[in-house]
Design a protein around this motif. Structure first.
Motif, mmCIF file in Angstrom:
data_model
loop_
_atom_site.group_PDB
_atom_site.id
_atom_site.type_symbol
_atom_site.label_atom_id
_atom_site.label_comp_id
_atom_site.label_asym_id
_atom_site.label_seq_id
_atom_site.Cartn_x
_atom_site.Cartn_y
_atom_site.Cartn_z
ATOM 1 N N ALA A 186 45.187 46.167 35.512
ATOM 2 C CA ALA A 186 43.979 46.231 35.483
ATOM 3 C C ALA A 186 43.683 47.217 36.505
ATOM 4 N N ASN A 187 44.793 47.415 37.413
ATOM 5 C CA ASN A 187 44.382 49.245 38.158
ATOM 6 C C ASN A 187 42.840 49.494 38.267
ATOM 7 N N GLY A 188 42.830 48.673 38.671
ATOM 8 C CA GLY A 188 41.510 48.469 39.970
ATOM 9 C C GLY A 188 39.788 48.144 39.077
ATOM 10 N N GLU A 189 40.453 48.299 37.812
ATOM 11 C CA GLU A 189 39.686 48.045 36.637
ATOM 12 C C GLU A 189 38.368 46.809 36.881
ATOM 13 N N ASN A 190 37.223 46.640 37.218
ATOM 14 C CA ASN A 190 36.490 45.232 37.183
ATOM 15 C C ASN A 190 37.096 43.984 36.655
ATOM 16 N N VAL A 191 37.418 42.989 36.968
ATOM 17 C CA VAL A 191 37.878 42.542 36.506
ATOM 18 C C VAL A 191 37.117 40.175 36.617
ATOM 19 N N ILE A 192 37.180 40.569 35.469
ATOM 20 C CA ILE A 192 36.679 38.132 34.810
ATOM 21 C C ILE A 192 38.036 37.827 34.986
ATOM 22 N N VAL A 193 37.622 36.350 35.742
ATOM 23 C CA VAL A 193 38.635 35.780 35.896
ATOM 24 C C VAL A 193 37.775 34.326 35.241
ATOM 25 N N SER A 194 38.652 33.867 34.157
ATOM 26 C CA SER A 194 37.755 32.318 33.588
ATOM 27 C C SER A 194 38.948 31.673 33.624
ATOM 28 N N LEU A 250 43.682 37.664 44.419
ATOM 29 C CA LEU A 250 42.282 37.849 43.826
ATOM 30 C C LEU A 250 41.565 38.754 45.291
ATOM 31 N N LYS A 251 41.936 38.380 46.096
ATOM 32 C CA LYS A 251 40.996 38.827 47.418
ATOM 33 C C LYS A 251 41.214 40.045 47.615
ATOM 34 N N ALA A 252 42.586 40.456 47.439
ATOM 35 C CA ALA A 252 43.140 41.592 47.682
ATOM 36 C C ALA A 252 42.410 42.777 47.067
ATOM 37 N N TYR A 253 42.446 42.070 45.645
ATOM 38 C CA TYR A 253 42.076 43.287 44.629
ATOM 39 C C TYR A 253 41.036 44.266 45.256
ATOM 40 N N PRO A 254 41.306 45.846 44.292
ATOM 41 C CA PRO A 254 40.664 47.127 44.933
ATOM 42 C C PRO A 254 39.126 46.720 44.412
ATOM 43 N N GLY A 255 39.688 46.342 42.738
ATOM 44 C CA GLY A 255 38.105 46.271 41.853
ATOM 45 C C GLY A 255 37.034 45.194 42.468
ATOM 46 N N HIS A 256 36.156 45.016 41.537
ATOM 47 C CA HIS A 256 35.112 43.972 42.103
ATOM 48 C C HIS A 256 35.994 43.057 40.451
ATOM 49 N N VAL A 257 35.598 40.795 41.563
ATOM 50 C CA VAL A 257 36.480 40.225 41.267
ATOM 51 C C VAL A 257 35.074 39.651 40.581
ATOM 52 N N SER A 300 39.646 25.145 42.262
ATOM 53 C CA SER A 300 39.323 25.587 42.857
ATOM 54 C C SER A 300 39.061 26.452 43.983
ATOM 55 N N PHE A 301 39.680 26.606 45.019
ATOM 56 C CA PHE A 301 40.030 27.676 45.840
ATOM 57 C C PHE A 301 40.379 29.082 45.440
ATOM 58 N N ILE A 302 40.986 29.028 43.958
ATOM 59 C CA ILE A 302 41.358 30.406 43.834
ATOM 60 C C ILE A 302 39.567 30.636 42.884
ATOM 61 N N ALA A 303 39.104 29.937 42.765
ATOM 62 C CA ALA A 303 38.021 29.734 42.212
ATOM 63 C C ALA A 303 37.061 31.010 43.438
ATOM 64 N N THR A 304 37.129 29.868 44.055
ATOM 65 C CA THR A 304 35.849 31.490 45.492
ATOM 66 C C THR A 304 36.966 32.824 46.113
ATOM 67 N N ALA A 305 37.620 32.885 45.187
ATOM 68 C CA ALA A 305 38.323 34.036 45.416
ATOM 69 C C ALA A 305 37.680 35.261 45.631
ATOM 70 N N GLY A 306 36.473 34.705 43.786
ATOM 71 C CA GLY A 306 35.090 35.848 43.090
ATOM 72 C C GLY A 306 34.411 36.888 44.466
#
Length: 260
Positions: free
Chosen positions: A40-48, A66-73, A86-92
């Motif tokens: 993704a290289n810093g692009e915005n990410v949607i995690v389904s 996910l928390k460390a990713y430089p782009g918007h999650v 559930s805690f993965i979901a809260t990383a956004g």
């Protein structure tokens, strides 16, 4: 450009992924998510997300990536976000939930066998694990740690409105005036541990000391694939809420799991 990443099926370790691939079953491992984040290289990410949960440590690796990713999650709960999911979901940076989706938190659990010292050590490890998991919920909700630990201990199921009221999510998708939905149960799609152990320990490949390989498995089990899949389907109905793990004195105790 926005990049979409799926977190579907149980949360498993990288070295178990090929087994799920062979059975054409949904799964998510740290590598599947980390590789996609790198691309993704810093692009915005949607995690389904539609997952019943799985191993705690592997879920933690995904959460951290996910928390460390430089782009918007943005994490989107489209079906179920339970346990480790559930805690993965809260990383956004933004967490949204579908009006038909569910959110569940509960305590970690594990199998154990041994004397009273082993049981006490296992108990302490589980309590420590719960306190590490709750950190993600505290960061997201702003709630008191003890309140969240109590919710985990009660195995708390939430519909979209409840998840929003408790600040686990920021928004309910598609709805301006959300209504309360009833939480229900779901069944784990994790392959039973005894089958994974058989693959790993070589119980099905004529005693070869190096253990079963992917090629051995395909050659020796091709004709039994449908039979095993039928057994897995039966286990979905009959298995306990947690897959059975090896005794604590015979396996790495760090592989705790959260699963339905």
């Amino acid at each position: 450009m926005t990049v979409k990443i799926d977190v579907k099926g149980p949360i498993i370790s990288n070295d178990e992924a090929w087994i799920y691939e062979w059975f054409d079953m949904d799964f998510t491992s740290p590598k599947t998510v980390i590789d996609q984040l790198a691309n993704a290289n810093g692009e915005n990410v949607i995690v389904s997300i539609n997952s019943p949960g799985g191993y705690v440590d592997d879920g933690s690796e995904i959460y951290t990536a996910l928390k460390a990713y430089p782009g918007h999650v943005e994490t989107q709960i489209v079906g179920l976000a339970a346990s480790a999911a559930s805690f993965i979901a809260t990383a956004g940076d933004k967490v949204v939930i579908a009006p038909t989706a569910k959110f569940m938190i509960h305590n970690a659990s594990m199998g154990n066998l041994g004397d009273h010292r082993s049981m006490e050590k296992a108990s302490q490890m589980l309590k420590t694990t719960d306190r590490t998991i709750v950190n993600a919920y505290v960061l997201k909700t702003g709630k008191d740690e003890q309140e969240l630990l109590d919710m985990m201990a009660e195995e708390t199921w939430m519909g979209p409105q409840e998840a929003l009221e408790h600040n686990f999510v920021d928004e309910i998708m598609f709805m301006d005036n959300p209504i309360k939905l009833t939480a229900s149960s779901a069944i784990s799609a994790m392959i039973p541990q005894k089958i994974i152990d058989s693959f790993r320990n070589g119980m099905i490949n004529k005693g070869k000391p190096e253990g079963v390989t992917k090629e051995d498995l395909k050659a020796s089990l091709a004709e039994f694939k449908n039979e095993i899949l039928n057994e897995l389907q039966l286990n979905k109905t009959n298995e306990p809420k947690e897959p059975t793990l090896k005794p604590a004195n015979k396996r790495d105790l760090s592989k705790l799991f959260l699963s339905l």
